[in-house]
Design a protein around this motif. Structure first.
Motif, PDB file in Angstrom:
ATOM      1  N   UNK A 293      34.692 -11.875   9.452  1.00 29.64           N
ATOM      2  CA  UNK A 293      35.666 -12.546  10.522  1.00 29.64           C
ATOM      3  C   UNK A 293      37.107 -12.179  10.388  1.00 29.64           C
ATOM      4  N   UNK A 294      38.099 -12.334  10.853  1.00 26.45           N
ATOM      5  CA  UNK A 294      39.348 -11.956  10.830  1.00 26.45           C
ATOM      6  C   UNK A 294      39.791 -12.606   9.309  1.00 26.45           C
ATOM      7  N   UNK A 295      39.412 -13.820   9.035  1.00 20.44           N
ATOM      8  CA  UNK A 295      40.128 -14.153   7.758  1.00 20.44           C
ATOM      9  C   UNK A 295      39.551 -13.332   6.573  1.00 20.44           C
ATOM     10  N   UNK A 296      38.239 -13.090   6.587  1.00 23.71           N
ATOM     11  CA  UNK A 296      37.541 -12.482   5.520  1.00 23.71           C
ATOM     12  C   UNK A 296      37.978 -10.852   5.552  1.00 23.71           C
ATOM     13  N   UNK A 297      38.154 -10.212   6.671  1.00 25.55           N
ATOM     14  CA  UNK A 297      38.562  -8.798   6.641  1.00 25.55           C
ATOM     15  C   UNK A 297      40.006  -8.688   5.954  1.00 25.55           C
ATOM     16  N   UNK A 298      40.893  -9.674   6.499  1.00 24.52           N
ATOM     17  CA  UNK A 298      42.300  -9.622   5.722  1.00 24.52           C
ATOM     18  C   UNK A 298      42.366  -9.672   4.231  1.00 24.52           C
ATOM     19  N   UNK A 299      41.306 -10.544   3.886  1.00 24.24           N
ATOM     20  CA  UNK A 299      41.499 -10.739   2.298  1.00 24.24           C
ATOM     21  C   UNK A 299      41.027  -9.631   1.668  1.00 24.24           C
ATOM     22  N   UNK A 300      40.141  -8.952   2.288  1.00 23.74           N
ATOM     23  CA  UNK A 300      39.510  -7.732   1.403  1.00 23.74           C
ATOM     24  C   UNK A 300      40.597  -6.316   1.618  1.00 23.74           C
ATOM     25  N   UNK A 301      41.115  -6.310   2.871  1.00 22.14           N
ATOM     26  CA  UNK A 301      42.218  -5.280   2.985  1.00 22.14           C
ATOM     27  C   UNK A 301      43.208  -5.532   2.151  1.00 22.14           C
ATOM     28  N   UNK A 302      43.545  -6.779   1.875  1.00 25.93           N
ATOM     29  CA  UNK A 302      44.730  -7.070   0.831  1.00 25.93           C
ATOM     30  C   UNK A 302      44.299  -6.970  -0.681  1.00 25.93           C
ATOM     31  N   UNK A 303      42.910  -7.002  -1.014  1.00 27.42           N
ATOM     32  CA  UNK A 303      42.573  -6.915  -2.460  1.00 27.42           C
ATOM     33  C   UNK A 303      42.680  -5.249  -2.761  1.00 27.42           C
ATOM     34  N   UNK A 355      45.624  -3.845  14.100  1.00 24.98           N
ATOM     35  CA  UNK A 355      47.171  -4.238  13.574  1.00 24.98           C
ATOM     36  C   UNK A 355      47.429  -3.464  12.116  1.00 24.98           C
ATOM     37  N   UNK A 356      46.522  -3.509  11.335  1.00 22.74           N
ATOM     38  CA  UNK A 356      46.555  -2.920   9.989  1.00 22.74           C
ATOM     39  C   UNK A 356      46.807  -1.196   9.911  1.00 22.74           C
ATOM     40  N   UNK A 357      46.196  -0.596  11.073  1.00 23.34           N
ATOM     41  CA  UNK A 357      46.072   0.768  10.938  1.00 23.34           C
ATOM     42  C   UNK A 357      47.259   1.313  12.036  1.00 23.34           C
ATOM     43  N   UNK A 384      61.730  -1.285  11.096  1.00 21.18           N
ATOM     44  CA  UNK A 384      62.282  -2.157  12.131  1.00 21.18           C
ATOM     45  C   UNK A 384      61.919  -3.700  11.407  1.00 21.18           C
ATOM     46  N   UNK A 385      60.530  -3.700  11.073  1.00 21.28           N
ATOM     47  CA  UNK A 385      60.389  -5.227  10.760  1.00 21.28           C
ATOM     48  C   UNK A 385      59.447  -5.081   9.168  1.00 21.28           C
ATOM     49  N   UNK A 386      59.602  -6.223   8.485  1.00 21.10           N
ATOM     50  CA  UNK A 386      58.711  -6.645   7.644  1.00 21.10           C
ATOM     51  C   UNK A 386      57.297  -7.446   8.292  1.00 21.10           C
ATOM     52  N   UNK A 387      56.093  -6.898   7.777  1.00 20.09           N
ATOM     53  CA  UNK A 387      54.959  -7.475   8.447  1.00 20.09           C
ATOM     54  C   UNK A 387      53.997  -7.862   7.418  1.00 20.09           C
ATOM     55  N   UNK A 388      53.469  -8.885   7.477  1.00 21.90           N
ATOM     56  CA  UNK A 388      52.468  -9.599   6.462  1.00 21.90           C
ATOM     57  C   UNK A 388      51.404  -9.908   7.355  1.00 21.90           C
ATOM     58  N   UNK A 389      50.076  -9.400   6.625  1.00 20.54           N
ATOM     59  CA  UNK A 389      48.979  -9.865   6.858  1.00 20.54           C
ATOM     60  C   UNK A 389      48.395 -10.830   5.898  1.00 20.54           C
TER      61      UNK A 389
END
Length: 472
Positions: A293-303, A355-357, A384-389
């Protein structure tokens, strides 16, 4: 595809107030940090890969943009779960091996057409799903590897003739500790297979450019894991250390043993104990079913991004869906189980990876996850921007993201206007929309820092935060 580690998926939609004032008693253990003044090189989309998930034809039926929008980097295949006559693997017949190699080659061609590298699931080409359990045929039975040697020689010849070895990784054997699915013999018999295979490959000069990976053990490295402690000293002693140390991190939300923050340390200790050299770690199966799910995917991307670790999503689908749907990032508008249908649509995680890619350009910056290990973040500074997942690992609670070093992006004082977006997908089957704008909030700068509160009242939703880079 560790079938023993399926976890009950959480349900619900996360709601948070992106403009909320940080509570005075916000726990330090629930705060993640972004430092936009410290850069770490350009994004390479290290988490953008998955095992299987690609149709077995070339060119395949999924339009190219579905791959390129997520920054596709890695694929892996070997013909698993193909059950028709002529597709059951070497263990049945040479002809059945050829059917599985045709599937493997089609997946390889798709990957290379997109600039992605390819990893081979060798155990699937052997046909462990048709090996017949305890009475079946496994490499090295009765200390006889002659049939397995013929298999390895055939596969080496086929790789050399049909693939570019520089973009191929040979995964010697998958999850020998997950029995009876992928191995039903002793750990030592598997180690004998590993050492033998490594030496055969490295003696083949046509495959000098090909990488070898292992041990692909299903459970995390540690001094009490008999598979790791049996394999590692013999790999060192036989000079058969792989190019990639492959780990599978599939424990699920909250399991510290399957967190790179832990496994990096535990693996380093094992390497030191047995005098093994450092190698690139490749998490070639990550995320339990409950984390899809989105929250799990972002956690793994971040790690994975923080530790500069390439990774491929695990795939918990089966049958024809295993060979389709990007491991659950895609679904279909009519029937996702219809292999021939081409009406693809984004499932819950696809907007996150898009969004990540696509959006996260420029340079990566330093981050740290929360001390309680639930929240993690990934951030880039573009022109242009700072982006944070930001993603809480399928968990609820009140969390914070502090953004430091704002003067480096043009904010000497005053405030920062931050736009928040939510990723609201709930499953690998339901169609997900684009991220939802949650509005713009002005945050006052103090000590070169702002703090964003995330109230994660449900478990699934992930977040993106954006603000402009000021021109100097």
């Amino acid at each position: 595809m560790n079938t023993l580690l399926l976890l009950l998926a959480c349900t619900g939609l996360a709601l948070a107030g992106p403009g909320a004032v940080l509570e005075a008693q916000q726990a330090v253990g629930q705060t993640a940090n972004v430092d936009v003044s410290v850069t770490r090189g350009k994004p390479d989309h290290l988490a953008s890969g998955w095992i299987y998930g690609i149709p077995d034809n070339f060119p395949n039926q999924i339009p190219r943009s579905w791959y390129t929008d997520v920054g596709f980097r890695w694929g892996k295949g070997g013909g698993a779960q193909l059950g028709a006559v002529g597709q059951r693997g070497w263990v049945v017949s040479l002809n059945d091996y050829k059917g599985r190699f045709a599937s493997t080659l089609a997946n390889y061609k798709t990957c290379r057409a997109l600039g992605a590298d390819f990893h081979i699931y060798v155990h699937d080409l052997w046909g462990t799903d048709h090996a017949g359990g305890e009475g079946g045929k496994w490499p090295g039975d009765n200390n006889d590897f002659s049939d397995y040697d013929r298999f390895v020689k055939q596969l080496m010849a086929d790789v050399a003739a049909n693939m570019d070895p520089a973009h191929v990784t040979w995964d010697i054997w998958n999850e020998p500790d997950i029995q009876p699915y992928f191995w039903v013999r002793s750990a030592q018999q598997w180690v004998n297979l590993y050492v033998r295979t490594h030496k055969m490959i490295r003696a083949n000069r046509a495959l000098d450019a090909m990488k070898i990976s292992g041990p692909a053990i299903g459970f995390a490295p540690g001094p009490n894991n008999a598979y790791w402690t049996t394999w590692l000293p013999q790999a060192v002693g036989n000079n058969t250390i792989p190019d990639y140390y492959t780990l599978h991190l599939l424990g699920g939300p909250g399991d510290i043993n399957y967190d790179p923050e832990y496994t990096n340390v535990s693996l380093a200790r094992l390497l030191k104990t047995y005098g093994a050299p450092q190698r690139q770690v490749f998490i070639n199966e990550y995320a339990a079913a409950a984390e899809m799910v989105p929250s799990g995917y972002v956690w793994w991307i971040s790690r994975l991004e923080r530790y500069d670790t390439p990774g491929m999503l695990a795939n918990w689908l089966s049958g024809t869906q295993l060979h389709d749907l990007f491991g659950g990032l895609l679904t279909k508008r009519s029937n996702p189980a219809d292999y021939a249908a081409t009406d693809y649509a984004p499932a819950g995680g696809y907007p996150v990876y898009k969004y990540y890619g696509t959006n996260m350009t420029g340079l990566r910056v330093n981050t740290t996850g929360s001390a309680d290990r639930w929240l993690d973040v990934y951030s880039t500074v573009g022109s242009d921007k700072v982006r944070i997942l930001a993603g809480v690992r399928v968990h609820t609670g009140t969390y914070a993201v502090t953004v430091r070093g704002l003067s480096a992006v043009g904010y000497a004082s005053g405030s920062v206007d931050v736009t928040a977006y939510s990723f609201d997908g709930t499953s690998t089957t339901a169609i997900a929309g684009n991220p939802t704008s949650r509005g713009k909030t002005s945050y006052s700068i103090a000590n070169d820092t702002i703090t964003i509160t995330v109230r994660q009242t449900e478990a699934h939703t992930a977040w993106a935060y954006e603000f402009d880079v000021k021109k100097h």
